[in-house]
Design a protein around this motif. Structure first.
Motif, PDB file in Angstrom:
ATOM      1  N   PHE A  95       1.724   2.811 -24.680  1.00  0.00           N
ATOM      2  CA  PHE A  95       3.094   2.200 -24.938  1.00  0.00           C
ATOM      3  C   PHE A  95       4.566   2.615 -24.558  1.00  0.00           C
ATOM      4  N   GLY A  96       3.591   3.272 -23.580  1.00  0.00           N
ATOM      5  CA  GLY A  96       5.264   4.008 -22.500  1.00  0.00           C
ATOM      6  C   GLY A  96       4.484   3.111 -21.119  1.00  0.00           C
ATOM      7  N   SER A  97       4.337   1.899 -20.882  1.00  0.00           N
ATOM      8  CA  SER A  97       4.629   1.233 -19.338  1.00  0.00           C
ATOM      9  C   SER A  97       5.674   0.433 -19.293  1.00  0.00           C
ATOM     10  N   GLN A  98       6.056  -0.108 -18.298  1.00  0.00           N
ATOM     11  CA  GLN A  98       6.730  -1.037 -17.702  1.00  0.00           C
ATOM     12  C   GLN A  98       6.993  -1.811 -17.468  1.00  0.00           C
ATOM     13  N   ASP A  99       5.432  -1.687 -17.111  1.00  0.00           N
ATOM     14  CA  ASP A  99       4.115  -3.229 -16.378  1.00  0.00           C
ATOM     15  C   ASP A  99       4.836  -4.156 -17.531  1.00  0.00           C
ATOM     16  N   TYR A 100       5.210  -5.012 -17.880  1.00  0.00           N
ATOM     17  CA  TYR A 100       6.133  -5.478 -18.868  1.00  0.00           C
ATOM     18  C   TYR A 100       5.123  -6.441 -19.311  1.00  0.00           C
ATOM     19  N   LEU A 101       4.991  -7.632 -17.719  1.00  0.00           N
ATOM     20  CA  LEU A 101       3.934  -8.626 -18.011  1.00  0.00           C
ATOM     21  C   LEU A 101       2.261  -7.771 -17.036  1.00  0.00           C
ATOM     22  N   ALA A 102       1.891  -6.906 -17.234  1.00  0.00           N
ATOM     23  CA  ALA A 102       0.844  -6.430 -16.283  1.00  0.00           C
ATOM     24  C   ALA A 102       0.741  -6.792 -15.097  1.00  0.00           C
ATOM     25  N   LEU A 103       0.926  -7.028 -14.230  1.00  0.00           N
ATOM     26  CA  LEU A 103       1.497  -7.996 -13.057  1.00  0.00           C
ATOM     27  C   LEU A 103       0.720  -6.576 -12.289  1.00  0.00           C
ATOM     28  N   SER A 104       1.379  -5.486 -12.231  1.00  0.00           N
ATOM     29  CA  SER A 104       0.629  -4.645 -11.521  1.00  0.00           C
ATOM     30  C   SER A 104      -1.442  -4.141 -10.633  1.00  0.00           C
ATOM     31  N   THR A 105      -2.040  -5.189 -12.354  1.00  0.00           N
ATOM     32  CA  THR A 105      -2.771  -5.468 -11.955  1.00  0.00           C
ATOM     33  C   THR A 105      -3.160  -6.803 -12.484  1.00  0.00           C
ATOM     34  N   HIS A 106      -2.286  -6.892 -11.785  1.00  0.00           N
ATOM     35  CA  HIS A 106      -3.232  -9.083 -11.699  1.00  0.00           C
ATOM     36  C   HIS A 106      -3.750  -9.687 -10.586  1.00  0.00           C
ATOM     37  N   PRO A 107      -4.783  -9.516  -9.832  1.00  0.00           N
ATOM     38  CA  PRO A 107      -5.403 -10.505  -8.762  1.00  0.00           C
ATOM     39  C   PRO A 107      -4.170 -10.585  -7.599  1.00  0.00           C
ATOM     40  N   ALA A 108      -3.519 -11.329  -7.748  1.00  0.00           N
ATOM     41  CA  ALA A 108      -2.401 -12.436  -6.755  1.00  0.00           C
ATOM     42  C   ALA A 108      -1.563 -10.991  -6.186  1.00  0.00           C
ATOM     43  N   VAL A 109      -1.230 -10.082  -7.374  1.00  0.00           N
ATOM     44  CA  VAL A 109      -0.284  -9.103  -7.655  1.00  0.00           C
ATOM     45  C   VAL A 109      -0.895  -7.540  -5.974  1.00  0.00           C
ATOM     46  N   VAL A 110      -1.873  -7.570  -6.162  1.00  0.00           N
ATOM     47  CA  VAL A 110      -2.991  -7.084  -5.074  1.00  0.00           C
ATOM     48  C   VAL A 110      -3.299  -7.373  -4.569  1.00  0.00           C
ATOM     49  N   GLU A 111      -3.876  -8.993  -4.398  1.00  0.00           N
ATOM     50  CA  GLU A 111      -3.747  -8.880  -2.944  1.00  0.00           C
ATOM     51  C   GLU A 111      -3.191  -9.105  -2.058  1.00  0.00           C
ATOM     52  N   ALA A 112      -1.778  -9.700  -2.859  1.00  0.00           N
ATOM     53  CA  ALA A 112      -0.302  -9.430  -2.176  1.00  0.00           C
ATOM     54  C   ALA A 112      -0.343  -7.874  -0.965  1.00  0.00           C
ATOM     55  N   ALA A 113      -0.258  -7.074  -1.672  1.00  0.00           N
ATOM     56  CA  ALA A 113      -0.519  -5.602  -1.726  1.00  0.00           C
ATOM     57  C   ALA A 113      -0.879  -5.623  -0.768  1.00  0.00           C
ATOM     58  N   HIS A 114      -2.518  -5.973  -0.374  1.00  0.00           N
ATOM     59  CA  HIS A 114      -3.572  -5.480   0.541  1.00  0.00           C
ATOM     60  C   HIS A 114      -3.473  -6.011   1.595  1.00  0.00           C
ATOM     61  N   ARG A 115      -2.868  -7.251   1.655  1.00  0.00           N
ATOM     62  CA  ARG A 115      -2.373  -8.415   2.784  1.00  0.00           C
ATOM     63  C   ARG A 115      -1.589  -7.163   3.596  1.00  0.00           C
ATOM     64  N   ALA A 116      -0.266  -6.981   2.423  1.00  0.00           N
ATOM     65  CA  ALA A 116       1.237  -6.165   3.032  1.00  0.00           C
ATOM     66  C   ALA A 116       0.170  -5.040   4.202  1.00  0.00           C
ATOM     67  N   ILE A 117      -0.342  -4.155   3.593  1.00  0.00           N
ATOM     68  CA  ILE A 117      -0.818  -3.508   3.590  1.00  0.00           C
ATOM     69  C   ILE A 117      -1.267  -3.837   5.442  1.00  0.00           C
ATOM     70  N   ARG A 118      -2.685  -4.017   5.411  1.00  0.00           N
ATOM     71  CA  ARG A 118      -2.989  -4.684   6.832  1.00  0.00           C
ATOM     72  C   ARG A 118      -2.178  -5.420   7.827  1.00  0.00           C
ATOM     73  N   ASP A 119      -1.392  -6.004   7.609  1.00  0.00           N
ATOM     74  CA  ASP A 119      -0.437  -6.946   8.426  1.00  0.00           C
ATOM     75  C   ASP A 119       0.380  -5.562   8.770  1.00  0.00           C
ATOM     76  N   PHE A 120       1.422  -5.508   7.743  1.00  0.00           N
ATOM     77  CA  PHE A 120       2.165  -4.492   8.276  1.00  0.00           C
ATOM     78  C   PHE A 120       2.078  -3.219   7.677  1.00  0.00           C
ATOM     79  N   GLY A 121       1.189  -2.595   7.801  1.00  0.00           N
ATOM     80  CA  GLY A 121       1.265  -0.591   7.805  1.00  0.00           C
ATOM     81  C   GLY A 121       1.312  -0.464   6.460  1.00  0.00           C
ATOM     82  N   LEU A 122       1.607   0.576   6.441  1.00  0.00           N
ATOM     83  CA  LEU A 122       2.064   1.367   4.922  1.00  0.00           C
ATOM     84  C   LEU A 122       3.276   1.764   5.320  1.00  0.00           C
TER      85      LEU A 122
END
Ligand SMILES: Cc1ncc(COP(=O)(O)O)c(C=O)c1O
Length: 455
Positions: A76-103
């Motif tokens: 009951f202590g998470s601010q990830d209110y819509l649980a998007l941090s584990t949403h497959p599309a968000v995770v995929e977007a994050a992976h793509r950004a690392i691949r394309d733009f580095g860290l």
């Protein structure tokens, strides 16, 4: 020393506020009394802070105390209110950004720290907020601090809602000594303060600061009323939407959208560290000049490296979902949980504070009871955050239970039962101590008394 004796010791009677102003020439050595007090709370399991999660911030997770004690249970202590941090599309977007733009973001946003994801995020957010100019910051804290420190000068005034976030309070104090706090959500007091300032000073600025959703109380100001007041007295309104944007309101437009105030307040600041499943912050304005001024004159934008491409991409994809029908469905699911949680407390006579939002504040009152109840719920695998003085008033300790769309109604009922039972048990422990100590106190003083409970 047994538990009952400890009730009158600093373990229970002291707060962080007792240690905030140490004196003496030894800047490092004088931190020791605070550490010793904190350590006594840690050793007795009464320090419920600085915990870590062993996995993603899911509804059920493994939590580890600062002492390394691990418990599996309900988060009951998470601010990830819509649980998007584990949403497959968000995770995929994050992976793509690392691949394309580095860290790395290469540098400050003033130099070449901006990236396609950060520019896209600025544009999408501008559309969402109906405020055409957005400046990004590496954290929400920096955005709040930087907006105020960037715009306000020592001759100007800042009038804050008394419960405004620390980043806003510190930004105000860094900018000017003319800082006042008006009682929380008190429109008449705000009017009186603006009247008083304008009666004496017609030549300097006044910044009025509030939040779209107050995260310790789950309550909301009337934004139209505040904006009209600001117009009347030549003041500027700043609204921090860190907790409500994305999580509440039509298409996740927060309190601004719910109150039909999109694009109508002077300045909006916020964070990506809640519903946007990332880190970073923003200032939104209708003025191109204000955006440039805040970027250059607000320290945290110019003197911090820019938001990382992966953070911007995660926030950008989160915003896409927030604005979609899927976002509506996630908010509806979260609301069902919120109503169930508040209802479960109400059934047993406990009224949660404020209005239904992803923040459900459960009143505990007495700080001693609060510390004991907090230890008990951790042991029983339910993890709300304990909020104590000075974050709230002395006898207004509370649990802040943060609700996500990925929770279930059943988890809400279980969470409420564990919390209510812990509060009742903590109350019994305290009154047992009172009963054993009362006769002894008169005869020999509290320190000689014996208690029964062992927490
Ligand atoms: C109301 C409010 N404003 C600003 C912030 C700062 O946001 P961030 O976590 O992105 O630094 C927070 C986060 O705790 C907050 O609750």
């Amino acid at each position: 020393m047994d538990f009952c004796d400890q009730l009158d010791s600093p373990l229970f009677t002291h707060f962080i506020a007792n240690y905030t102003h140490p004196t003496g020439p030894d800047l490092l050595g004088r931190t020791e009394p605070f550490f010793q007090w904190q350590e006594s709370r840690r050793q007795t399991g009464l320090w419920p802070y600085s915990r870590s999660l062993d996995g993603a911030p899911a509804a059920e997770c493994a939590v580890r105390s600062e002492m390394g004690v691990a418990r599996q249970g309900l988060n009951f202590g998470s601010q990830d209110y819509l649980a998007l941090s584990t949403h497959p599309a968000v995770v995929e977007a994050a992976h793509r950004a690392i691949r394309d733009f580095g860290l790395h973001s290469a540098g400050s946003g003033m130099f070449s720290g901006n990236t396609p994801p950060s520019l896209e995020l600025e544009a999408a957010l501008a559309e969402h907020l109906e405020m055409p100019y957005v400046a990004l910051f590496a954290t929400g804290w920096g955005a709040c601090f930087g907006a105020i420190a960037g715009l306000v000068r020592p001759e100007d005034h800042v009038v804050l809602d008394a419960l405004a976030h620390a980043s806003l309070q510190q930004g105000a104090m860094a900018a000017t000594q003319k800082v006042t706090r008006v009682p929380h959500l008190h429109a008449r007091a705000m009017r009186r303060k603006l009247q008083e300032i304008r009666a004496q000073d017609t030549s300097n600025g006044i910044l009025v600061v509030t939040e779209g959703l107050f995260s310790m109380d789950s309550d909301v100001p009337r934004l139209d009323e505040l904006q009209s007041l600001c117009h009347e007295y030549g003041a500027t309104l700043l609204v921090d939407v860190a907790h409500d944007l994305g999580a509440l309101g039509p298409r996740g437009t927060g309190s601004l959208g719910a109150q039909e105030m999109l694009g109508k307040v002077d300045l909006v600041v916020g964070s990506f560290s809640k519903t946007f499943s990332s880190n970073g912050g923003f200032v939104a304005t209708r003025s191109a000049a204000v955006r440039q001024f805040v970027r250059v004159m607000g320290g945290p934008h110019i003197f911090s490296n820019a938001i990382l491409p992966v953070q911007a991409a995660a926030a950008r994809e989160s915003l896409r979902i927030i604005r979609s029908e899927e976002g509506d469905a996630l908010r509806a699911r979260a609301l069902e949980n919120i109503v169930a949680l508040r209802g479960a407390f109400a059934e047993r006579g406990v009224k949660c504070l404020g209005e239904p939002s992803n923040v459900v504040p459960v009143p505990l009152g007495d700080p001693k009871l609060a510390r004991i109840a907090s230890k008990l719920v951790f042991e029983r695998g339910v993890f709300p955050n304990l909020v104590e003085y000075p974050a709230v008033r002395l006898r207004e300790s509370r649990f802040r239970m943060q609700v996500m769309s990925s929770h279930t109604v059943e988890q809400m009922r279980h969470g409420a039962t564990v919390v209510l039972d812990a509060i009742a048990e903590a109350g019994r422990l305290l009154s047992d101590c009172e009963r054993t100590r009362a006769p002894l106190r008169g005869a020999m003083g509290a320190s000689d008394s014996r208690g029964r409970a062992d927490v």
